[in-house]
Design an enzyme around this catalytic site. Structure first.
Site, mmCIF file in Angstrom:
data_model
loop_
_atom_site.group_PDB
_atom_site.id
_atom_site.type_symbol
_atom_site.label_atom_id
_atom_site.label_comp_id
_atom_site.label_asym_id
_atom_site.label_seq_id
_atom_site.Cartn_x
_atom_site.Cartn_y
_atom_site.Cartn_z
ATOM 1 N N ASN A 10 43.549 37.245 37.506
ATOM 2 C CA ASN A 10 43.154 36.286 38.325
ATOM 3 C C ASN A 10 41.480 35.674 36.953
ATOM 4 O OD1 ASN A 10 41.474 34.757 39.969
ATOM 5 N ND2 ASN A 10 41.808 36.388 41.401
ATOM 6 N N TRP A 11 41.768 35.291 36.455
ATOM 7 C CA TRP A 11 40.341 34.855 35.639
ATOM 8 C C TRP A 11 39.428 34.629 36.377
ATOM 9 C CZ3 TRP A 11 40.613 32.997 29.528
ATOM 10 C CH2 TRP A 11 41.887 33.966 28.851
ATOM 11 N N LYS A 12 39.153 34.417 37.589
ATOM 12 C CA LYS A 12 38.478 33.597 38.669
ATOM 13 C C LYS A 12 37.455 32.504 37.213
ATOM 14 C CE LYS A 12 38.289 37.873 41.240
ATOM 15 N NZ LYS A 12 37.653 38.546 41.659
ATOM 16 N N HIS A 94 42.442 33.650 47.696
ATOM 17 C CA HIS A 94 41.853 34.616 47.802
ATOM 18 C C HIS A 94 40.936 34.282 48.329
ATOM 19 C CE1 HIS A 94 39.408 36.725 45.106
ATOM 20 N NE2 HIS A 94 39.787 37.393 44.554
ATOM 21 N N GLU A 96 37.452 35.532 47.854
ATOM 22 C CA GLU A 96 36.649 35.088 47.486
ATOM 23 C C GLU A 96 36.689 33.146 48.112
ATOM 24 O OE1 GLU A 96 36.425 35.786 43.770
ATOM 25 O OE2 GLU A 96 35.673 37.847 44.045
ATOM 26 N N GLU A 161 44.595 42.826 48.709
ATOM 27 C CA GLU A 161 43.741 43.014 48.255
ATOM 28 C C GLU A 161 42.981 42.940 49.506
ATOM 29 O OE1 GLU A 161 43.234 40.833 43.920
ATOM 30 O OE2 GLU A 161 42.750 39.552 45.492
ATOM 31 N N GLY A 167 35.857 44.101 42.791
ATOM 32 C CA GLY A 167 35.421 44.070 41.843
ATOM 33 C C GLY A 167 34.417 45.554 42.115
ATOM 34 N N SER A 199 40.777 46.240 41.857
ATOM 35 C CA SER A 199 39.801 47.096 40.636
ATOM 36 C C SER A 199 41.077 48.149 40.108
ATOM 37 C CB SER A 199 39.085 48.927 41.760
ATOM 38 O OG SER A 199 38.125 48.268 42.019
ATOM 39 N N GLY A 220 41.691 41.150 38.251
ATOM 40 C CA GLY A 220 40.344 40.288 38.079
ATOM 41 C C GLY A 220 39.963 41.112 36.772
ATOM 42 N N GLY A 221 38.845 41.158 36.821
ATOM 43 C CA GLY A 221 37.886 42.140 35.856
ATOM 44 C C GLY A 221 38.518 42.183 34.081
#
Ligand code: PGA
Length: 239
Positions: A10-12, A94, A96, A161, A167, A199, A220-221
């Site tokens: 997930n590149w956001k 998600h 966010e 999640e 994150g 994470s 993600g990251g």
């Protein structure tokens, strides 16, 4: 669900056209016989990345979808547009978006239904906040989100999640993840994949992917760098 793990990046809101080099590096390093891999870049890169990955094992998804058919919705993207651009999957609900765009379970369910009706795999995100876990309500919160946001059928996966793990470098214990995934499995039955997200890094991926009922990861990251994403894919146990 038994079988090959599914690793979803997930590149956001990250990535310009120059990031195509990361996609090429993932394609070059993706072992064809291990986990399934999907990268979900921002909308602006979906079509270009889908064209770039055609004929390779790497597939492309999106990060959101409008619940309705094509119409007068300025700034939104319909499921048919994602299919047309070459996406095979879409992340819905998600945390966010639930927090930043006030997405309710009902909205998430409508988006999921639109995605599966268009032939996309919906990756439905659920997860508790730190306060909800402290209060002993984590499983109840996730069960309520599932009851409110899952489609009646179709091809979907659930991503567990925990909001506090995204994150943050923090993850639940293996026992906490196993307990939550068992609770989710009891709701969804044997077929849908249940991914863990929050994470996931090269250093903890093997341990997380070995937990019962963890069928893959939403990353993600660590999905932004091809090397880290490939390390996570490579940490998947064989099917
Ligand atoms: P993270 O994000 O891997 O950076 O924690 C996961 C996600 O939000 O999907």
């Amino acid at each position: 669900m038994a079988g090959a793990k599914l690793i979803v990046g997930n590149w956001k809101m990250h990535g310009l056209s120059g990031a195509a080099g990361e996609i090429d590096a993932i394609i070059a390093g993706l072992p064809e016989t291990t986990a399934n891999a999907i990268v979900c870049p921002p909308f602006t890169l979906v079509a270009a990345f889908a064209a770039r990955t055609a004929g390779t094992p790497l597939r492309i998804g999106a990060q959101d979808v409008h619940p309705g058919a094509m119409g007068a919705h300025t700034g939104d993207i319909a499921a048919a547009m994602l299919v047309d651009a070459g996406a095979v999957a879409v992340i819905v609900g998600h945390s966010e978006r639930r927090a930043g765009h006030a997405e309710t379970d009902a909205i998430v369910r409508a988006k999921t239904a639109a995605a599966v009706a268009a032939g996309l795999m919906a990756i439905v995100c659920v997860g508790e906040t730190a306060a909800e876990r402290r209060a002993g309500e984590a499983v109840a919160v996730v069960e309520r989100q599932l009851a409110g946001s899952l489609p009646a059928g179709g091809d979907y996966a659930v991503a567990y999640e925990p909001v506090w793990a995204i994150g943050s470098g923090l993850t639940p214990t293996a026992a906490e993840i196993a307990a939550m995934h068992a609770a989710i499995r009891a709701v969804v039955g044997p077929r849908p994949r249940i991914l863990y997200g929050g994470s996931v890094k090269p250093g903890n991926a093997a341990e997380l992917l070995a937990i019962a009922d963890v069928d893959g990861a939403l990353v993600g990251g660590a999905s932004l760098a091809a090397r880290d994403f490939l390390a996570i894919v490579g940490a998947s146990p064989p099917a």
